[in-house]
Structure formats: structure tokens, C-alpha cells
Scaffold this active site. Structure first.
Site, PDB file in Angstrom:
ATOM      1  N   CYS A 292     -10.640   7.156 -14.412  1.00 54.29           N
ATOM      2  CA  CYS A 292     -10.104   6.075 -13.661  1.00 54.29           C
ATOM      3  C   CYS A 292      -9.252   5.240 -14.790  1.00 54.29           C
ATOM      4  O   CYS A 292      -8.153   5.288 -14.805  1.00 54.29           O
ATOM      5  CB  CYS A 292     -10.714   5.247 -12.984  1.00 54.29           C
ATOM      6  SG  CYS A 292      -9.789   3.719 -12.418  1.00 54.29           S
TER       7      CYS A 292
ATOM      8  N   HIS B  58       3.643 -19.117   5.261  1.00 50.89           N
ATOM      9  CA  HIS B  58       5.063 -18.771   5.405  1.00 50.89           C
ATOM     10  C   HIS B  58       5.895 -19.179   4.143  1.00 50.89           C
ATOM     11  O   HIS B  58       5.697 -20.483   3.710  1.00 50.89           O
ATOM     12  CB  HIS B  58       5.753 -19.217   6.646  1.00 50.89           C
ATOM     13  CG  HIS B  58       7.056 -19.068   6.659  1.00 50.89           C
ATOM     14  ND1 HIS B  58       7.663 -17.817   7.030  1.00 50.89           N
ATOM     15  CD2 HIS B  58       8.137 -19.781   6.580  1.00 50.89           C
ATOM     16  CE1 HIS B  58       9.077 -17.853   7.084  1.00 50.89           C
ATOM     17  NE2 HIS B  58       9.121 -19.004   6.855  1.00 50.89           N
TER      18      HIS B  58
END
Length: 484
Positions: free
Chosen positions: A68, A462
Site C-alpha cells: 500500500c 449547503h
């Protein structure tokens, strides 16, 4: 891979990084736990056990961090980030800038990758030392009496964790030994870009590099034996990636079998493929073979005592093998061949060694594919869910209708959430910008026990891309506000 320690910014040599145990001797030492393999599963298990007060020996023949960190997740993502930045620069006029990209220095890209890897390897070494783990820079084998043998030395441990990982699989065809043929280890070491590359294998690794090399200006072809690229993923998602690949000029050959590779007299290679009894030839300067990985299950004489499930070491839900006090984690178990799964298995195995009963639910663990756009997912594909469950409900919302995505100029793709008849989320598929981060929100909710109804009630910031989750989960109940 997050490592919260201060590490040197200069490149760290393998010797200084790995060898902190001094001179070995022939006297057998006793440990509470021996971990064979220092990848993301092994080193995490070693540190966790040490934090619980265990005397721990960790064996790693190469570099800490395993595939990895050294030859997989981190290096490829370093390249993927450069490709992403390069794409933004080339699209600069879309954001009001007049930028002329005249030079792309690939050697600096490689140097950046190497520096990132070296810093992270040094960080792991610091953690190993800080937690009192004895690190042996050697290849270890286990005999039938459960002695850990390395060279002429041995140690004894009450418990053993096998975390030996995997390596690139070889393709058994003529010409595969050509100097022009490279695997997923080799491709990270090249210091000059070829003009063209043929990628054999349209799975995760193959498609990630196909997009990276394409963005770097390499002419890329992909050959996949299955009818679709990314064949294990949700078909609607893989179709998006196939479409985007072709838009970018990547040639994709599906349902195609590679017959042989032979060197061309001008220095490149010819890859011959067959499809529907027709033969085609693809020229490439480099041939990148990405057809999966071979499990490193030969851990010495103890292998003769271990039970296998196919080519994988067989473990129960608690990561126990059939041999008492011997556990296996990571790629050798062939559960989910992902670094974060290996780490989770490592922690679970240690908890179980200390008397716990920790089992992982692999259907709730997220995964990511760093194509362009990227993919994040967990659980069942829509095709699998329709076969497994009586009734499923699918909610979907496109990034093209998301305000934040529009401001970033990243409107490709969608969020798809799949629920069963009890409103339990059994699968989630995100393809688009930041998909790997977005799917984590859904996966964490699922791992915490939230169902679609509860996820629907959450309030989302938002403007963010996460609002696509809100709209998709509401769409399951036909309540999406911003979808016709």
C-alpha cells in the site's frame, strides 16, 4: 494512511528506516505476539498489541508499510493528484485564467512521490519504536512447532499473526518476459514516460493507471477479457468510467484475450489480442500487466498445517486459522484486498487475542477507485441486490444538479443508494468528484446502524457535494426536492 508524528522531510534510507533491532543472535526470545509482515495490517496489529501491554516482534523483509505505502495506494494517489492538478491547469480558461502549459516534468512527479512515501515510512518506524515493538528486518518463516525462523535465528511467540500480503500476478503468455513489459511495481519506478502504453487488465489498478497515464500525455489502450471494464463493480458505474475513458482518447477493448506479446524492431512491443475469432495488434512502447495479485501464503512449514480456502489462508469470522493461536489478516485471507481492511482485521485479531469477539461486516466497508472521475462504494451492486433481495428501492441524484459541483466544474456522475424492503441500506455507489469521501458518510451511517429513513432525516451543509446523499436517499422514498 494517517500518521500523526513529526518525521524528517528528507528521504529516509531503507537501512535507517527498518533496522532498529541491533545484531541478531541464535538465542530464542519469547514474545506474546509475532507479526509476520509490516504492511498496513501487520504494523497496525503490532502497535495495537503493544499498546495493550504485549511484548511484540514484527518481521518485515522489505520496507514498512507494505504494498500500500510503497508500491500501491500512496504512490498511485500521489500520481493521481498530479494528474488532477494537471487537468485543472489545462482547463484554466474555464475559470477565467489564460495559462499556457509548456512543460511537464515527470522526474519531479516521481521525486514528489518518493518523498511522500519516505516520510510516511519514517513515520511508521517512529511509531514502531515509540511503542516498544521489536522490529526485525528479515524474512520470517514459521515452523510446525510455531517457532518463527529468520536466517539462523528464531523466536517463540504465544500468538502469531500472518500478514504477508500479495504481489503482482504474472500473465502466462508468450513474450511476458520482455523488457517492455512492466507490472504495478515497475510502473512506479519508471523515470521517463513512454509515448504509448497498453494496459492488460481493466480492473481497478489497470484503470487507475490508464487515466493517470492518459492525463500525462501517454497514448493508452486497455485490454479486458470480461465484457466490461471494472467487472466487479456496479454496471452503471463502470459504464460511466468506460464512457469517460473513451472521451479522453483511451482505447478500450473488452471481451478480448491477449494471445502474445512480441518485441517490435523499432523498440516497442506488439500485443496481439483476439475477439470473436478476430485478431488485432496493438503497438505500445510499454505493456503494463495488471491482472490481479498473487497471495503470499508460503510462510514456511506451518503452511502444511494450515487450511486453505482456494488460494487464501482460511480464517473464521474472528480471523483465526485452524491452527491454535495463529491468525491471518490482509490479502492472504482474500476477504477484501484493501489496506484499510487489512488494518481493521489487524486490530480485530489483536482484540480477539486479548479475549474479544470482534468480527467484521465486509458488506459495510467502503472502497474507492481513483479513476477520473473517481468511484466510492460499499455493499452490493444493483445487479446483485436485485438477485439477493425480494424488493429493493434505488435512489439516485446526479452531480449535474448539485450547486457545489457546478461551482467546481465537476458535474460528472451520480450518487446511488440501494435499500432493501426494510429500508436497510445494502449498497451505495458514488461516481464523481470526491466520491471516495462522499461514500464514507453513507458507509459510516450504515456501520453505525442507521437505515435509509434515518439517513434521510439528517441535515446536510449547503453548498456541499454531500447534499447529493440527501437527495439520493430521499429519492428512495420519492421525496427528492431537487429532482423531477
Amino acid at each position: 494512511m494517517n500518521i500523526e508524528v513529526k518525521v524528517p522531510t528528507e528521504e529516509v534510507s531503507q537501512e535507517s528506516t527498518l533496522n532498529n533491532t541491533g545484531v541478531y543472535n541464535n538465542e530464542a526470545k519469547d514474545y506474546d505476539l509475532a507479526v509476520i509482515g509490516g504492511g498496513p495490517g501487520g504494523y497496525v496489529a503490532a502497535i495495537k498489541a503493544a499498546k495493550k501491554g504485549a511484548k511484540v516482534a514484527l518481521f518485515e523483509k522489505d520496507r514498512l508499510g507494505g504494498t500500500c505505502l510503497n508500491r500501491g495506494c500512496i504512490p498511485t494517489k500521489a500520481y493521481a493528484r498530479v494528474a488532477e492538478v494537471y487537468d485543472i491547469i489545462k482547463r484554466a480558461d474555464e475559470f477565467g485564467f489564460d495559462v499556457d502549459v509548456k512543460l511537464f516534468d515527470y522526474k519531479k512527479v516521481v521525486e514528489r512521490k518518493d518523498n511522500i512515501v519516505s516520510q510516511l515510512v519514517a513515520g511508521i518506524n517512529t511509531l514502531i519504536k515509540a511503542n516498544g515493538v521489536d522490529l526485525y528486518s528479515a524474512e520470517a518463516k514459521v515452523d510446525k512447532d510455531k517457532n518463527v525462523i529468520f536466517g539462523e535465528n528464531k523466536i517463540k511467540a504465544k500468538n502469531i499473526i500472518i500478514a504477508t500480503g500479495s504481489e503482482p500476478a504474472e500473465l502466462p503468455i508468450e513474450g511476458v518476459k520482455s523488457d517492455n513489459v512492466i507490472n504495478s511495481n515497475d510502473i512506479l519506478e519508471i523515470t521517463a514516460l513512454p509515448e504509448s502504453m497498453c494496459v492488460i487488465g481493466g480492473g481497478v489498478i489497470g484503470m487507475e493507471f490508464a487515466f493517470i497515464m492518459n492525463q500525462f500525455g501517454v497514448e493508452v489502450s486497455v485490454v479486458e477479457m470480461m465484457p466490461n471494464i471494472l467487472p466487479s463493480l456496479d454496471r452503471e458505474v463502470s459504464n460511466v468510467i468506460k464512457s469517460e475513458a473513451r472521451k479522453k482518447g483511451i482505447k478500450v477493448y473488452t471481451s478480448s484475450k491477449v494471445e502474445k506479446i512480441f518485441d517490435e524492431e523499432n523498440g516497442g512491443s506488439i500485443v496481439t489480442i483476439s475477439k470473436n475469432n478476430e485478431t488485432k495488434c496493438i503497438y505500445a512502447d510499454k505493456v503494463f500487466i495488471s491482472i490481479g495479485r498473487k497471495l503470499n501464503t508460503d510462510v514456511g512449514p506451518i503452511s502444511e498445517l494450515l487450511e486453505f480456502d482456494g488460494k487464501a489462508i482460511k480464517v473464521d469470522e474472528y480471523l483465526r486459522t485452524n491452527v491454535d493461536n495463529v491468525y491471518a489478516i490482509g490479502d492472504v485471507t482474500n476477504k477484501m484486498m484493501l489496506a484499510h481492511v487489512a488494518s481493521a482485521q489487524g486490530e480485530a485479531a489483536v482484540d480477539n487475542i486479548f479475549g474479544g469477539n470482534v468480527a467484521l461486516d465486509y458488506t459495510k466497508i467502503p472502497a474507492a477507485v481513483f479513476t477520473e472521475p473517481e468511484i466510492g462504494y460499499f455493499g452490493y451492486t444493483e445487479e446483485e441486490a436485485r438477485e439477493k433481495f425480494k424488493n429493493i428501492k434505488v435512489g439516485k441524484f446526479y452531480f449535474a444538479a448539485n450547486g457545489r459541483a457546478k461551482t467546481y466544474g465537476e458535474t460528472k456522475g451520480f450518487v446511488k443508494i440501494i435499500a432493501d424492503e426494510n429500508d436497510e441500506i445494502v449498497g451505495a455507489w458514488v461516481v464523481g468528484s470526491d466520491a471516495s469521501e462522499i461514500v464514507q458518510i453513507i458507509s459510516t451511517s450504515r456501520q453505525s446502524g442507521a437505515n435509509a429513513e434515518e439517513l434521510k432525516k439528517a441535515i446536510y451543509t449547503h453548498p456541499t457535494r454531500s447534499e447529493t446523499i440527501m437527495e439520493a436517499v430521499k429519492d428512495i422514498f420519492k421525496e427528492s426536492i431537487h429532482k423531477v
